[in-house]
Motif scaffolding. Structure first.
Motif, PDB file in Angstrom:
ATOM      1  N   UNK A  77      13.053  16.549  25.126  1.00  0.00           N
ATOM      2  CA  UNK A  77      11.581  16.337  25.238  1.00  0.00           C
ATOM      3  C   UNK A  77      10.903  17.550  25.936  1.00  0.00           C
ATOM      4  N   UNK A  78      11.476  17.622  27.173  1.00  0.00           N
ATOM      5  CA  UNK A  78      11.052  18.641  28.167  1.00  0.00           C
ATOM      6  C   UNK A  78      11.397  19.965  27.512  1.00  0.00           C
ATOM      7  N   UNK A  79      12.676  20.356  27.046  1.00  0.00           N
ATOM      8  CA  UNK A  79      12.984  21.681  26.407  1.00  0.00           C
ATOM      9  C   UNK A  79      12.114  21.859  25.320  1.00  0.00           C
ATOM     10  N   UNK A  80      11.809  20.963  24.417  1.00  0.00           N
ATOM     11  CA  UNK A  80      10.732  21.406  23.269  1.00  0.00           C
ATOM     12  C   UNK A  80       9.346  21.630  23.933  1.00  0.00           C
ATOM     13  N   UNK A  81       8.934  21.403  24.883  1.00  0.00           N
ATOM     14  CA  UNK A  81       7.702  21.653  25.597  1.00  0.00           C
ATOM     15  C   UNK A  81       7.825  22.852  26.430  1.00  0.00           C
ATOM     16  N   UNK A  82       8.836  23.452  26.709  1.00  0.00           N
ATOM     17  CA  UNK A  82       9.288  24.651  27.534  1.00  0.00           C
ATOM     18  C   UNK A  82       9.302  24.394  28.965  1.00  0.00           C
ATOM     19  N   UNK A  83       9.746  23.010  29.185  1.00  0.00           N
ATOM     20  CA  UNK A  83       9.598  22.683  30.575  1.00  0.00           C
ATOM     21  C   UNK A  83      11.076  22.264  31.081  1.00  0.00           C
ATOM     22  N   UNK A  84      11.304  22.399  32.388  1.00  0.00           N
ATOM     23  CA  UNK A  84      12.673  21.822  32.710  1.00  0.00           C
ATOM     24  C   UNK A  84      12.406  21.072  33.935  1.00  0.00           C
ATOM     25  N   UNK A  85      12.840  19.693  33.679  1.00  0.00           N
ATOM     26  CA  UNK A  85      12.725  18.779  34.775  1.00  0.00           C
ATOM     27  C   UNK A  85      13.819  18.685  35.887  1.00  0.00           C
ATOM     28  N   UNK A  86      13.047  19.052  37.127  1.00  0.00           N
ATOM     29  CA  UNK A  86      13.596  19.029  38.258  1.00  0.00           C
ATOM     30  C   UNK A  86      14.199  17.733  38.861  1.00  0.00           C
ATOM     31  N   UNK A  87      13.142  16.746  38.645  1.00  0.00           N
ATOM     32  CA  UNK A  87      13.609  15.388  38.978  1.00  0.00           C
ATOM     33  C   UNK A  87      12.582  14.301  38.394  1.00  0.00           C
ATOM     34  N   UNK A  88      13.137  13.182  38.374  1.00  0.00           N
ATOM     35  CA  UNK A  88      12.313  11.948  37.954  1.00  0.00           C
ATOM     36  C   UNK A  88      12.885  10.945  38.626  1.00  0.00           C
ATOM     37  N   UNK A  89      12.063  10.170  39.355  1.00  0.00           N
ATOM     38  CA  UNK A  89      12.463   9.052  40.124  1.00  0.00           C
ATOM     39  C   UNK A  89      11.070   7.996  39.711  1.00  0.00           C
ATOM     40  N   UNK A  90      11.776   6.632  39.537  1.00  0.00           N
ATOM     41  CA  UNK A  90      10.786   5.513  39.154  1.00  0.00           C
ATOM     42  C   UNK A  90      10.491   5.034  40.568  1.00  0.00           C
ATOM     43  N   UNK A  91       9.307   5.236  41.301  1.00  0.00           N
ATOM     44  CA  UNK A  91       8.948   4.651  42.621  1.00  0.00           C
ATOM     45  C   UNK A  91       9.097   3.219  42.459  1.00  0.00           C
ATOM     46  N   UNK A  92       8.510   2.617  41.753  1.00  0.00           N
ATOM     47  CA  UNK A  92       8.439   1.288  41.398  1.00  0.00           C
ATOM     48  C   UNK A  92       8.008   0.620  40.252  1.00  0.00           C
ATOM     49  N   UNK A  93       8.356  -0.767  39.830  1.00  0.00           N
ATOM     50  CA  UNK A  93       7.956  -1.170  38.821  1.00  0.00           C
ATOM     51  C   UNK A  93       7.482  -2.815  38.996  1.00  0.00           C
ATOM     52  N   UNK A  94       6.627  -3.213  38.526  1.00  0.00           N
ATOM     53  CA  UNK A  94       6.075  -4.672  38.560  1.00  0.00           C
ATOM     54  C   UNK A  94       5.355  -5.105  37.657  1.00  0.00           C
ATOM     55  N   UNK A  95       5.170  -6.384  37.335  1.00  0.00           N
ATOM     56  CA  UNK A  95       4.302  -6.849  36.608  1.00  0.00           C
ATOM     57  C   UNK A  95       2.961  -6.576  36.760  1.00  0.00           C
ATOM     58  N   UNK A  96       2.158  -6.368  35.782  1.00  0.00           N
ATOM     59  CA  UNK A  96       0.657  -5.988  35.625  1.00  0.00           C
ATOM     60  C   UNK A  96      -0.082  -7.123  36.344  1.00  0.00           C
ATOM     61  N   UNK A  97       0.360  -8.510  35.874  1.00  0.00           N
ATOM     62  CA  UNK A  97      -0.330  -9.694  36.519  1.00  0.00           C
ATOM     63  C   UNK A  97       0.067 -10.011  37.903  1.00  0.00           C
ATOM     64  N   UNK A  98      -0.827  -9.902  38.680  1.00  0.00           N
ATOM     65  CA  UNK A  98      -0.420 -10.226  40.230  1.00  0.00           C
ATOM     66  C   UNK A  98       0.158 -11.580  40.555  1.00  0.00           C
ATOM     67  N   UNK A  99      -0.271 -12.514  39.760  1.00  0.00           N
ATOM     68  CA  UNK A  99       0.409 -13.932  39.995  1.00  0.00           C
ATOM     69  C   UNK A  99       1.698 -14.006  39.695  1.00  0.00           C
ATOM     70  N   UNK A 100       2.059 -13.202  38.322  1.00  0.00           N
ATOM     71  CA  UNK A 100       3.310 -13.137  38.112  1.00  0.00           C
ATOM     72  C   UNK A 100       4.097 -12.453  38.908  1.00  0.00           C
ATOM     73  N   UNK A 101       3.505 -11.147  39.460  1.00  0.00           N
ATOM     74  CA  UNK A 101       4.331 -10.336  40.363  1.00  0.00           C
ATOM     75  C   UNK A 101       4.549 -11.187  41.755  1.00  0.00           C
ATOM     76  N   UNK A 102       3.581 -12.097  41.986  1.00  0.00           N
ATOM     77  CA  UNK A 102       4.026 -12.668  43.199  1.00  0.00           C
ATOM     78  C   UNK A 102       4.957 -13.777  43.077  1.00  0.00           C
ATOM     79  N   UNK A 103       4.979 -14.515  41.721  1.00  0.00           N
ATOM     80  CA  UNK A 103       6.040 -15.499  41.621  1.00  0.00           C
ATOM     81  C   UNK A 103       7.404 -14.972  41.558  1.00  0.00           C
ATOM     82  N   UNK A 104       7.523 -13.673  40.842  1.00  0.00           N
ATOM     83  CA  UNK A 104       8.886 -13.253  40.895  1.00  0.00           C
ATOM     84  C   UNK A 104       9.225 -12.658  42.271  1.00  0.00           C
TER      85      UNK A 104
END
Length: 172
Positions: A77-104
């Motif tokens: 996809x990046x190549x089709x846009x004329x871009x080169x990806x230097x790095x991709x990092x997933x910094x965090x992921x969590x449930x959008x609902x704070x109660x569920x996030x706290x329960x997890x």
């Protein structure tokens, strides 16, 4: 799955010098062409993350899984846009609902506490087993030492008896 999640990504891109026509097509002939193409890539990434995460339950997901999937699926996809990806990092992921996030988080804390307790019990058990085997070995060695003492005492008594008999014979 059925839960909304927030995924925070950090992506670094640069112009792909081997595919400048695609970059110009997306971003135009101006200085912010890379930024425009990066915005397009951002939309593509959102779709890819959503498509990937919908296939898993929240417990099955991890930053590493998401990151691996993005690294494998975004290069083209990046190549089709004329871009080169230097790095991709997933910094965090969590449930959008704070109660569920706290329960997890609590569930994860409980799992870690249980795992720690299990490891502590195994360590205590191993310690007790070592102590028992050491005590048995010490008792065995003490027993052998007593047997040697008795054997030596017996030999000493026999030699004294022999010596006493020789004295008696010499006196006669």
């Amino acid at each position: 799955g059925n839960l909304d999640i927030k995924v925070k990504l950090s992506i670094t891109v640069s112009a792909n010098l081997n595919n400048l026509p695609a970059l110009i097509k997306i971003g135009g002939w101006n200085t912010n062409a890379v930024a425009k193409a990066a915005k397009e890539l951002e939309l593509i990434l959102e779709g890819k993350v959503k498509a990937f995460t919908e296939n898993f339950g929240i417990e099955e997901l991890s930053s590493e899984k998401i990151n691996t999937n993005l690294n494998e699926s975004t290069k083209e996809s990046a190549e089709k846009l004329g871009l080169e990806i230097v790095s991709i990092v997933v910094q965090s992921f969590e449930p959008a609902d704070k109660k569920i996030s706290e329960a997890l988080k609590q569930q994860e804390s409980a799992r870690i506490a249980e795992q720690t307790e299990t490891l502590n019990q195994k360590a205590r058990l191993a310690s007790v087993k070592i102590k028992i085997s050491t005590d048995e070995e010490i008792a065995k060695m003490e027993s052998e030492l007593e047997l040697k003492k008795l054997t030596l005492k017996n030999e000493e008594l026999l030699k004294e008896a022999e010596l006493a008999q020789k004295r008696t014979e010499e006196e006669l």
